[in-house]
Scaffold this active site. Sequence first.
Site, PDB file in Angstrom:
ATOM      1  N   CYS A  29      -4.702  -6.054   0.931  1.00  0.00           N
ATOM      2  CA  CYS A  29      -3.794  -6.902   1.702  1.00  0.00           C
ATOM      3  C   CYS A  29      -4.471  -7.238   3.026  1.00  0.00           C
ATOM      4  O   CYS A  29      -4.957  -6.351   3.734  1.00  0.00           O
ATOM      5  CB  CYS A  29      -2.477  -6.157   1.942  1.00  0.00           C
ATOM      6  SG  CYS A  29      -1.358  -7.015   3.060  1.00  0.00           S
ATOM      7  N   CYS A  31      -2.281  -5.417   6.113  1.00  0.00           N
ATOM      8  CA  CYS A  31      -2.241  -3.964   6.345  1.00  0.00           C
ATOM      9  C   CYS A  31      -3.440  -3.215   5.782  1.00  0.00           C
ATOM     10  O   CYS A  31      -3.597  -2.029   6.038  1.00  0.00           O
ATOM     11  CB  CYS A  31      -0.950  -3.372   5.782  1.00  0.00           C
ATOM     12  SG  CYS A  31      -0.861  -3.360   3.971  1.00  0.00           S
ATOM     13  N   CYS A  52      -7.011  -8.371 -10.631  1.00  0.00           N
ATOM     14  CA  CYS A  52      -6.424  -7.298 -11.429  1.00  0.00           C
ATOM     15  C   CYS A  52      -5.735  -6.369 -10.433  1.00  0.00           C
ATOM     16  O   CYS A  52      -6.390  -5.664  -9.672  1.00  0.00           O
ATOM     17  CB  CYS A  52      -7.543  -6.584 -12.190  1.00  0.00           C
ATOM     18  SG  CYS A  52      -6.988  -5.306 -13.290  1.00  0.00           S
TER      19      CYS A  52
END
Length: 151
Positions: free
Chosen positions: A103, A106, A127
């Site tokens: 991400c 974060c 994936c």
Amino acid sequence: MVEQMGGQQSQSGAGGLSTAGWNPLTKEEARVIVHKGTEYSGRGEYTNNKAEGLYICRQCNSPLYESRFKFSSGCGWPSFDDEIPGKVKRHIDADGHRVEIVCANCGGHLGHVFEGEHMTAKNIRHCVNSISMKFIPTGTIAPAMIIKPSL
């Protein structure tokens, strides 16, 4: 597209993988998201999800993938051939061979990205561990993204 509830905080500073300030995680969620583990193939709750909506980061609620990017790859994990621009970062994995995806907000571990498999016209497969995401069905208000202030 799913709307976001509340305003986004203006400070940035996502960096480390500390869970302080983020959504609380279970032990298994932390094993995958914080400690870069992998959930067992075929056991994730979103592997066969065909509903329309938005996939967000479980740790910080950042939007990651739209359901229109999802496809069935047969690999045992949710697969996407695109991400929401600027929401997913790539790094060389610790094994030196694969490309890890995290991400962008974060730093939480999502999974790996593979190119050159010719599974879709875009020739790319994200994936992703189901446990790294939450699914927000179309028509449901998504929780506000958590942006950890820099210290």
